[in-house]
Write a protein that holds these residues in place. Structure first.
Motif, PDB file in Angstrom:
ATOM      1  N   THR A 297       0.829  -1.422   0.009  1.00  0.00           N
ATOM      2  CA  THR A 297      -0.039  -0.105  -0.069  1.00  0.00           C
ATOM      3  C   THR A 297       0.964   1.215   0.062  1.00  0.00           C
ATOM      4  O   THR A 297       1.996   1.246   0.593  1.00  0.00           O
ATOM      5  CB  THR A 297      -0.664   0.095   1.232  1.00  0.00           C
ATOM      6  N   ASP A 298       0.415   2.440  -0.728  1.00  0.00           N
ATOM      7  CA  ASP A 298       1.084   3.553  -0.602  1.00  0.00           C
ATOM      8  C   ASP A 298       0.569   4.356   0.380  1.00  0.00           C
ATOM      9  O   ASP A 298       0.889   5.499   0.547  1.00  0.00           O
ATOM     10  CB  ASP A 298       1.028   4.302  -2.355  1.00  0.00           C
ATOM     11  N   THR A 299      -0.329   3.995   1.011  1.00  0.00           N
ATOM     12  CA  THR A 299      -0.884   4.876   2.172  1.00  0.00           C
ATOM     13  C   THR A 299      -0.246   4.767   3.377  1.00  0.00           C
ATOM     14  O   THR A 299      -0.040   3.816   4.079  1.00  0.00           O
ATOM     15  CB  THR A 299      -2.461   4.427   2.555  1.00  0.00           C
ATOM     16  N   LEU A 300       0.099   5.729   4.158  1.00  0.00           N
ATOM     17  CA  LEU A 300       0.891   5.973   5.385  1.00  0.00           C
ATOM     18  C   LEU A 300      -0.339   6.460   6.121  1.00  0.00           C
ATOM     19  O   LEU A 300      -0.793   7.653   6.328  1.00  0.00           O
ATOM     20  CB  LEU A 300       2.005   7.188   5.235  1.00  0.00           C
ATOM     21  N   PHE A 301      -0.608   5.587   7.106  1.00  0.00           N
ATOM     22  CA  PHE A 301      -1.740   6.036   8.237  1.00  0.00           C
ATOM     23  C   PHE A 301      -1.226   6.539   9.059  1.00  0.00           C
ATOM     24  O   PHE A 301      -0.079   6.596   9.461  1.00  0.00           O
ATOM     25  CB  PHE A 301      -2.484   4.542   8.376  1.00  0.00           C
ATOM     26  N   MET A 302      -2.304   7.176   9.957  1.00  0.00           N
ATOM     27  CA  MET A 302      -1.699   8.103  11.121  1.00  0.00           C
ATOM     28  C   MET A 302      -2.535   7.578  12.350  1.00  0.00           C
ATOM     29  O   MET A 302      -3.657   7.692  12.368  1.00  0.00           O
ATOM     30  CB  MET A 302      -1.899   9.669  11.184  1.00  0.00           C
ATOM     31  N   PHE A 303      -1.616   7.287  13.351  1.00  0.00           N
ATOM     32  CA  PHE A 303      -2.307   6.684  14.683  1.00  0.00           C
ATOM     33  C   PHE A 303      -1.997   7.753  15.836  1.00  0.00           C
ATOM     34  O   PHE A 303      -1.032   8.143  16.115  1.00  0.00           O
ATOM     35  CB  PHE A 303      -1.726   5.472  14.992  1.00  0.00           C
ATOM     36  N   PRO A 304      -3.344   8.224  16.233  1.00  0.00           N
ATOM     37  CA  PRO A 304      -3.336   9.146  17.208  1.00  0.00           C
ATOM     38  C   PRO A 304      -2.707   8.685  18.661  1.00  0.00           C
ATOM     39  O   PRO A 304      -2.814   7.609  18.962  1.00  0.00           O
ATOM     40  CB  PRO A 304      -4.760   9.372  17.571  1.00  0.00           C
ATOM     41  N   THR A 305      -1.753   9.431  19.005  1.00  0.00           N
ATOM     42  CA  THR A 305      -1.094   9.020  20.340  1.00  0.00           C
ATOM     43  C   THR A 305      -1.832   9.533  21.637  1.00  0.00           C
ATOM     44  O   THR A 305      -2.670  10.599  21.548  1.00  0.00           O
ATOM     45  CB  THR A 305       0.267   9.859  20.490  1.00  0.00           C
ATOM     46  N   SER A 306      -1.642   8.763  22.706  1.00  0.00           N
ATOM     47  CA  SER A 306      -2.673   9.232  23.759  1.00  0.00           C
ATOM     48  C   SER A 306      -2.275  10.295  24.627  1.00  0.00           C
ATOM     49  O   SER A 306      -2.873  10.906  25.393  1.00  0.00           O
ATOM     50  CB  SER A 306      -2.611   7.669  24.718  1.00  0.00           C
ATOM     51  N   GLN A 307      -0.723  10.674  24.500  1.00  0.00           N
ATOM     52  CA  GLN A 307      -0.350  11.618  25.535  1.00  0.00           C
ATOM     53  C   GLN A 307       0.150  12.948  24.795  1.00  0.00           C
ATOM     54  O   GLN A 307       0.472  13.711  25.472  1.00  0.00           O
ATOM     55  CB  GLN A 307       0.950  11.335  26.258  1.00  0.00           C
ATOM     56  N   VAL A 308      -0.049  13.127  23.389  1.00  0.00           N
ATOM     57  CA  VAL A 308       0.506  14.022  22.718  1.00  0.00           C
ATOM     58  C   VAL A 308      -0.869  14.607  21.673  1.00  0.00           C
ATOM     59  O   VAL A 308      -0.761  14.198  20.641  1.00  0.00           O
ATOM     60  CB  VAL A 308       1.882  13.889  21.745  1.00  0.00           C
ATOM     61  N   PRO A 309      -1.815  15.264  22.359  1.00  0.00           N
ATOM     62  CA  PRO A 309      -2.907  15.821  21.628  1.00  0.00           C
ATOM     63  C   PRO A 309      -2.546  16.496  20.247  1.00  0.00           C
ATOM     64  O   PRO A 309      -1.736  17.302  20.370  1.00  0.00           O
ATOM     65  CB  PRO A 309      -3.659  16.551  22.490  1.00  0.00           C
ATOM     66  N   GLY A 310      -3.061  16.185  19.073  1.00  0.00           N
ATOM     67  CA  GLY A 310      -2.930  16.796  17.943  1.00  0.00           C
ATOM     68  C   GLY A 310      -1.666  15.958  16.991  1.00  0.00           C
ATOM     69  O   GLY A 310      -1.244  16.496  16.091  1.00  0.00           O
ATOM     70  N   ARG A 311      -0.907  15.234  17.564  1.00  0.00           N
ATOM     71  CA  ARG A 311       0.326  14.628  16.963  1.00  0.00           C
ATOM     72  C   ARG A 311       0.012  13.152  16.878  1.00  0.00           C
ATOM     73  O   ARG A 311      -0.532  12.418  18.023  1.00  0.00           O
ATOM     74  CB  ARG A 311       1.640  14.817  17.913  1.00  0.00           C
ATOM     75  N   SER A 312       0.225  12.550  15.704  1.00  0.00           N
ATOM     76  CA  SER A 312      -0.003  11.004  15.514  1.00  0.00           C
ATOM     77  C   SER A 312       1.347  10.446  15.062  1.00  0.00           C
ATOM     78  O   SER A 312       2.104  11.079  14.523  1.00  0.00           O
ATOM     79  CB  SER A 312      -1.164  10.936  14.637  1.00  0.00           C
ATOM     80  N   GLN A 313       1.246   9.044  15.022  1.00  0.00           N
ATOM     81  CA  GLN A 313       2.187   8.151  14.657  1.00  0.00           C
ATOM     82  C   GLN A 313       2.029   7.569  13.546  1.00  0.00           C
ATOM     83  O   GLN A 313       1.104   7.009  13.124  1.00  0.00           O
ATOM     84  CB  GLN A 313       2.325   7.129  15.666  1.00  0.00           C
ATOM     85  N   PRO A 314       2.853   7.732  12.366  1.00  0.00           N
ATOM     86  CA  PRO A 314       2.609   7.343  10.959  1.00  0.00           C
ATOM     87  C   PRO A 314       3.079   5.722  10.968  1.00  0.00           C
ATOM     88  O   PRO A 314       3.782   5.357  11.780  1.00  0.00           O
ATOM     89  CB  PRO A 314       3.615   7.867  10.158  1.00  0.00           C
ATOM     90  N   TYR A 315       2.434   5.158  10.100  1.00  0.00           N
ATOM     91  CA  TYR A 315       2.379   3.625  10.305  1.00  0.00           C
ATOM     92  C   TYR A 315       1.933   3.138   8.959  1.00  0.00           C
ATOM     93  O   TYR A 315       1.103   3.790   8.222  1.00  0.00           O
ATOM     94  CB  TYR A 315       2.061   2.925  11.316  1.00  0.00           C
ATOM     95  N   TYR A 316       2.536   2.198   8.351  1.00  0.00           N
ATOM     96  CA  TYR A 316       1.943   1.242   7.330  1.00  0.00           C
ATOM     97  C   TYR A 316       1.310   0.120   7.951  1.00  0.00           C
ATOM     98  O   TYR A 316       1.368  -0.383   8.929  1.00  0.00           O
ATOM     99  CB  TYR A 316       3.027   0.845   6.251  1.00  0.00           C
ATOM    100  N   ALA A 317       0.285  -0.302   7.253  1.00  0.00           N
ATOM    101  CA  ALA A 317      -0.602  -1.485   7.681  1.00  0.00           C
ATOM    102  C   ALA A 317      -1.450  -2.158   6.629  1.00  0.00           C
ATOM    103  O   ALA A 317      -1.844  -1.507   5.511  1.00  0.00           O
ATOM    104  CB  ALA A 317      -1.496  -0.864   8.978  1.00  0.00           C
ATOM    105  N   THR A 318      -2.028  -3.309   7.013  1.00  0.00           N
ATOM    106  CA  THR A 318      -2.847  -4.060   6.169  1.00  0.00           C
ATOM    107  C   THR A 318      -4.121  -3.145   6.013  1.00  0.00           C
ATOM    108  O   THR A 318      -4.751  -3.201   5.021  1.00  0.00           O
ATOM    109  CB  THR A 318      -3.282  -5.159   6.865  1.00  0.00           C
ATOM    110  N   ASN A 319      -4.516  -2.272   6.916  1.00  0.00           N
ATOM    111  CA  ASN A 319      -5.629  -1.351   6.717  1.00  0.00           C
ATOM    112  C   ASN A 319      -5.407  -0.394   7.920  1.00  0.00           C
ATOM    113  O   ASN A 319      -4.674  -0.645   8.902  1.00  0.00           O
ATOM    114  CB  ASN A 319      -6.908  -2.053   6.952  1.00  0.00           C
ATOM    115  N   ASP A 320      -6.387   0.628   8.028  1.00  0.00           N
ATOM    116  CA  ASP A 320      -6.175   1.718   8.999  1.00  0.00           C
ATOM    117  C   ASP A 320      -6.731   0.815  10.305  1.00  0.00           C
ATOM    118  O   ASP A 320      -7.785   0.145  10.252  1.00  0.00           O
ATOM    119  CB  ASP A 320      -7.263   2.717   8.652  1.00  0.00           C
ATOM    120  N   ILE A 321      -5.900   0.979  11.382  1.00  0.00           N
ATOM    121  CA  ILE A 321      -6.264   0.407  12.632  1.00  0.00           C
ATOM    122  C   ILE A 321      -7.473   0.941  13.191  1.00  0.00           C
ATOM    123  O   ILE A 321      -8.303   0.063  13.676  1.00  0.00           O
ATOM    124  CB  ILE A 321      -5.286   0.784  13.772  1.00  0.00           C
TER     125      ILE A 321
END
Length: 355
Positions: free
Chosen positions: A47-71
């Motif tokens: 996949t060419d999609t870089l998903f973004m995962f919201p972090t629990s302790q930093v509002p407004g900042r997310s962790q990029p990740y590749y995956a089978t699908n959006d978590i």
């Protein structure tokens, strides 16, 4: 007389600072083997999609990740999740591709959900919604994100947040096993995360396994180190050796002088959790060159063995020496050196990762 060998041809006479791991950073490299893998397999990314995962302790900042699908969307039929951690090059897309290839080889693509987070550096000028770290050395050790951010979180906490989402039965109702793995620097993260993670503490429906592959160093459970390179005999180094390598047992090489994430866990709790956890040390038998260009040659790492393979054998023995019994597993991978692709796709590692 108990002898401890430090390879003096690469040893400095004094330890540079309290932040030894930051000054002479383990695996602070662009590995030739990894580049060969990238050239061969970049096109395999599913996949060419870089998903973004919201972090629990930093509002407004997310962790990029590749995956089978959006978590966030979950997966109704996946029974296993693989969280694969990249090396120093931070090429998460390639690690995702290699894990997909491994799952394909194992005939497991229909039931495995693969996640490959990408740890971003400040030097990359990340977007305003992306969490990032000041240097490569910091995310590897579970340190907090960049000091330039008003709110910060540990890279280990980010991994725990992802694992919590994968354990959510409302979104992943059939997942019963999650494997946390990584190669080289990612292998270091997997081993140290197994000491500090809280992901499995309150989860009963999902079993967790950590599979560090070919790391350059380990976080030890006590102050003892191998005697004469043995994987059965251990003792606290001599006063002379300790004087030359004062910080050999500090985090990331041991459980002294812990960072904030590990301090919150505590050394005793970390040891207890580590003993109870399913940890599989996977080592390429040909990753055995003591002069490998990018091998960690700090005195702290040299006290753990001469090369990556011997360091893995010695660490495995150290676990048994500390606990008095062996709670973990060791997988020796024949005819494989420092290659994440070959480790992720090998028949020897397949049961631990995909079956």
């Amino acid at each position: 007389t108990v002898a401890f060998f430090i390879h003096t041809h690469q040893q400095t006479s004094a330890v540079p600072s309290l932040l030894e791991g930051d000054v002479v950073d383990d695996d602070a490299e662009f590995e030739p083997e990894e580049h060969e893998d990238v050239l061969a397999e970049t096109s395999l990314t599913e996949t060419d999609t870089l998903f973004m995962f919201p972090t629990s302790q930093v509002p407004g900042r997310s962790q990029p990740y590749y995956a089978t699908n959006d978590i966030a969307n979950g997966h109704p039929t996946a029974t296993r999740a693989i969280l694969v951690i990249h090396g120093t090059n931070r090429n998460a897309d390639d690690y995702y591709a290699r894990a997909v290839r491994g799952a394909t080889d194992a005939g497991a693509t229909d039931h495995v959900f693969i996640v490959a987070p990408k740890f971003t550096l400040k030097s990359e000028s990340p977007s305003d919604d992306t969490i990032f770290w000041d240097s490569n050395s910091r995310w590897k050790k579970g340190h907090k994100s960049s000091s330039s951010l008003s709110q910060r979180t540990s890279s280990f906490q980010v991994l725990d947040d992802i694992l919590a989402a994968l354990s959510d039965r409302t979104k992943f109702p059939k997942i019963d096993r999650i494997v946390i793995t990584g190669h080289s620097a990612g292998g270091q993260v997997a081993q140290r995360h197994a000491l500090g993670s809280s992901a499995d503490v309150s989860v009963t429906a999902v079993k967790f396994r950590w599979v560090p592959m070919n790391p350059s160093s380990y976080a030890y459970l006590d102050a003892k180190r191998s005697v004469d390179g043995s994987n059965t005999s251990y003792a606290v180094p001599s006063a002379t050796v300790i004087a030359e390598c004062k910080y050999y047992d500090e985090w990331k090489y041991g459980l002294e002088d812990l960072n904030s994430f590990m301090t919150a866990v505590g050394a005793d709790t970390a040891r207890t959790r580590y003993k109870a956890r399913d940890v599989v040390y996977a080592l390429g038998m040909d990753d055995n060159d003591p002069a490998a260009k990018y091998l960690d040659t700090t005195c702290s790492a040299e006290l753990q063995g001469a090369n990556r393979y011997s360091r893995g054998e010695i660490m495995f023995g150290a676990v048994q020496n500390h606990f008095g019994a062996q709670p973990h597993q060791f997988v020796a991978v024949p005819a494989v050196g420092h290659s994440s692709s070959q480790m992720l796709r090998n028949a020897a590692t397949r049961p631990a990762l995909f079956e």
